[in-house]
Design a protein around this motif. Structure first.
Motif, PDB file in Angstrom:
ATOM      1  N   SER A 161     105.617 -71.365 -20.299  1.00  0.00           N
ATOM      2  CA  SER A 161     106.696 -72.249 -20.749  1.00  0.00           C
ATOM      3  C   SER A 161     108.010 -71.510 -20.965  1.00  0.00           C
ATOM      4  O   SER A 161     109.074 -72.054 -20.702  1.00  0.00           O
ATOM      5  CB  SER A 161     106.288 -72.999 -22.016  1.00  0.00           C
ATOM      6  N   SER A 162     107.959 -70.235 -21.417  1.00  0.00           N
ATOM      7  CA  SER A 162     109.203 -69.505 -21.687  1.00  0.00           C
ATOM      8  C   SER A 162     109.539 -68.485 -20.601  1.00  0.00           C
ATOM      9  O   SER A 162     110.686 -68.067 -20.478  1.00  0.00           O
ATOM     10  CB  SER A 162     109.114 -68.774 -23.033  1.00  0.00           C
ATOM     11  N   GLY A 163     108.534 -68.055 -19.839  1.00  0.00           N
ATOM     12  CA  GLY A 163     108.735 -66.994 -18.858  1.00  0.00           C
ATOM     13  C   GLY A 163     108.688 -65.604 -19.470  1.00  0.00           C
ATOM     14  O   GLY A 163     108.686 -64.611 -18.771  1.00  0.00           O
ATOM     15  N   ASN A 164     108.646 -65.520 -20.805  1.00  0.00           N
ATOM     16  CA  ASN A 164     108.560 -64.233 -21.501  1.00  0.00           C
ATOM     17  C   ASN A 164     107.122 -63.744 -21.551  1.00  0.00           C
ATOM     18  O   ASN A 164     106.184 -64.491 -21.291  1.00  0.00           O
ATOM     19  CB  ASN A 164     109.091 -64.364 -22.936  1.00  0.00           C
ATOM     20  N   HIS A 165     106.955 -62.481 -21.944  1.00  0.00           N
ATOM     21  CA  HIS A 165     105.627 -61.914 -22.135  1.00  0.00           C
ATOM     22  C   HIS A 165     105.208 -62.066 -23.591  1.00  0.00           C
ATOM     23  O   HIS A 165     106.037 -61.963 -24.498  1.00  0.00           O
ATOM     24  CB  HIS A 165     105.612 -60.424 -21.760  1.00  0.00           C
ATOM     25  N   ASP A 166     103.919 -62.286 -23.825  1.00  0.00           N
ATOM     26  CA  ASP A 166     103.313 -62.349 -25.149  1.00  0.00           C
ATOM     27  C   ASP A 166     102.147 -61.377 -25.192  1.00  0.00           C
ATOM     28  O   ASP A 166     101.565 -61.042 -24.157  1.00  0.00           O
ATOM     29  CB  ASP A 166     102.786 -63.764 -25.446  1.00  0.00           C
ATOM     30  N   PHE A 167     101.770 -60.940 -26.406  1.00  0.00           N
ATOM     31  CA  PHE A 167     100.555 -60.142 -26.583  1.00  0.00           C
ATOM     32  C   PHE A 167      99.361 -60.974 -26.099  1.00  0.00           C
ATOM     33  O   PHE A 167      99.335 -62.190 -26.267  1.00  0.00           O
ATOM     34  CB  PHE A 167     100.302 -59.851 -28.064  1.00  0.00           C
ATOM     35  N   ILE A 168      98.357 -60.315 -25.541  1.00  0.00           N
ATOM     36  CA  ILE A 168      97.078 -60.952 -25.254  1.00  0.00           C
ATOM     37  C   ILE A 168      95.964 -60.002 -25.656  1.00  0.00           C
ATOM     38  O   ILE A 168      96.053 -58.793 -25.439  1.00  0.00           O
ATOM     39  CB  ILE A 168      96.929 -61.363 -23.771  1.00  0.00           C
ATOM     40  N   LEU A 169      94.946 -60.545 -26.300  1.00  0.00           N
ATOM     41  CA  LEU A 169      93.710 -59.833 -26.594  1.00  0.00           C
ATOM     42  C   LEU A 169      92.561 -60.658 -26.050  1.00  0.00           C
ATOM     43  O   LEU A 169      92.578 -61.895 -26.159  1.00  0.00           O
ATOM     44  CB  LEU A 169      93.485 -59.668 -28.103  1.00  0.00           C
ATOM     45  N   ALA A 170      91.587 -59.998 -25.448  1.00  0.00           N
ATOM     46  CA  ALA A 170      90.377 -60.656 -24.966  1.00  0.00           C
ATOM     47  C   ALA A 170      89.187 -59.806 -25.379  1.00  0.00           C
ATOM     48  O   ALA A 170      89.268 -58.575 -25.394  1.00  0.00           O
ATOM     49  CB  ALA A 170      90.410 -60.822 -23.455  1.00  0.00           C
ATOM     50  N   ARG A 171      88.084 -60.488 -25.734  1.00  0.00           N
ATOM     51  CA  ARG A 171      86.886 -59.735 -26.127  1.00  0.00           C
ATOM     52  C   ARG A 171      85.731 -60.127 -25.208  1.00  0.00           C
ATOM     53  O   ARG A 171      85.516 -61.300 -24.914  1.00  0.00           O
ATOM     54  CB  ARG A 171      86.519 -60.004 -27.578  1.00  0.00           C
ATOM     55  N   TYR A 172      85.005 -59.101 -24.778  1.00  0.00           N
ATOM     56  CA  TYR A 172      83.880 -59.264 -23.863  1.00  0.00           C
ATOM     57  C   TYR A 172      82.587 -58.825 -24.546  1.00  0.00           C
ATOM     58  O   TYR A 172      82.554 -57.807 -25.236  1.00  0.00           O
ATOM     59  CB  TYR A 172      84.090 -58.432 -22.592  1.00  0.00           C
ATOM     60  N   ALA A 173      81.532 -59.603 -24.329  1.00  0.00           N
ATOM     61  CA  ALA A 173      80.203 -59.233 -24.813  1.00  0.00           C
ATOM     62  C   ALA A 173      79.706 -58.029 -24.013  1.00  0.00           C
ATOM     63  O   ALA A 173      80.282 -57.670 -22.978  1.00  0.00           O
ATOM     64  CB  ALA A 173      79.252 -60.424 -24.665  1.00  0.00           C
ATOM     65  N   THR A 174      78.639 -57.428 -24.455  1.00  0.00           N
ATOM     66  CA  THR A 174      78.132 -56.231 -23.787  1.00  0.00           C
ATOM     67  C   THR A 174      77.672 -56.502 -22.351  1.00  0.00           C
ATOM     68  O   THR A 174      77.572 -55.582 -21.554  1.00  0.00           O
ATOM     69  CB  THR A 174      76.976 -55.600 -24.588  1.00  0.00           C
ATOM     70  N   ASN A 175      77.439 -57.776 -21.999  1.00  0.00           N
ATOM     71  CA  ASN A 175      77.042 -58.116 -20.628  1.00  0.00           C
ATOM     72  C   ASN A 175      78.235 -58.428 -19.728  1.00  0.00           C
ATOM     73  O   ASN A 175      78.070 -58.783 -18.575  1.00  0.00           O
ATOM     74  CB  ASN A 175      76.061 -59.288 -20.626  1.00  0.00           C
ATOM     75  N   GLY A 176      79.475 -58.345 -20.276  1.00  0.00           N
ATOM     76  CA  GLY A 176      80.678 -58.565 -19.487  1.00  0.00           C
ATOM     77  C   GLY A 176      81.244 -59.969 -19.552  1.00  0.00           C
ATOM     78  O   GLY A 176      82.309 -60.228 -19.012  1.00  0.00           O
TER      79      GLY A 176
END
Length: 168
Positions: free
Chosen positions: A45-60
């Motif tokens: 919506s803004s074209g700007n960058h935002d922080f992103i965090l993602a978490r993965y289980a041990t199986n990916g």
């Protein structure tokens, strides 16, 4: 031995499409073996960058216990770049990066703290986010937690007064 571990996402590697341009710049392994990656994502919506965090289980697989879908974005206003993540002993995650604010014309340090569930910790800065402005351009380099629990952020900044880059 360098061979891909096929117990991780079936072929030893995972690629996640968040629906828009993204870049990962940090990876940590939590004490429970889950992986947390962080970086920045383009806000459609803004074209700007935002922080992103993602978490993965041990199986990916994306860990849907983390913010309901496995990932969260955080907007400080302007362009935000997450550079590093640490896990505190209580399981909370602290992310640090930079933000270019077009209103001031310079970058500031940005920190965000997340509960183990992936939502912003509102006991940190009132809304989960803290910005630090030294009056010039501020660029983070490293974040640690001291034994007393305090966070120590180091970086460098550009002094508009002297025209030099200095340690912060």
């Amino acid at each position: 031995n360098g061979v891909l571990d096929t117990t991780f996402d079936g072929d030893g590697k995972v690629q996640t499409d968040f629906g828009t341009s993204s870049n990962i710049s940090s990876l940590i392994k939590q004490t429970d073996g889950k992986l947390v990656v962080g970086g920045y994502i383009q806000n459609p919506s803004s074209g700007n960058h935002d922080f992103i965090l993602a978490r993965y289980a041990t199986n990916g697989a994306l860990d849907t216990a983390f913010d309901g879908d496995g990932w969260i974005t955080t907007d400080f206003g302007g362009n935000d770049w997450l550079d590093e993540i640490i896990q505190q002993p209580n399981g909370k995650l602290v992310a640090v990066g930079d933000n270019f604010n077009s209103a001031t014309g310079h970058c500031d340090f940005q920190l965000a703290r997340f509960l183990p569930s992936g939502i912003l910790d509102t006991t940190f800065g009132g809304d989960g986010k803290v910005s630090t402005d030294s009056g010039g351009d501020d660029c983070d380099e490293s974040l640690i937690q001291q034994a007393d629990g305090k966070l120590l952020l180091v970086g460098f900044g550009y002094s508009q007064t002297s025209g030099d880059y200095d340690f912060q």
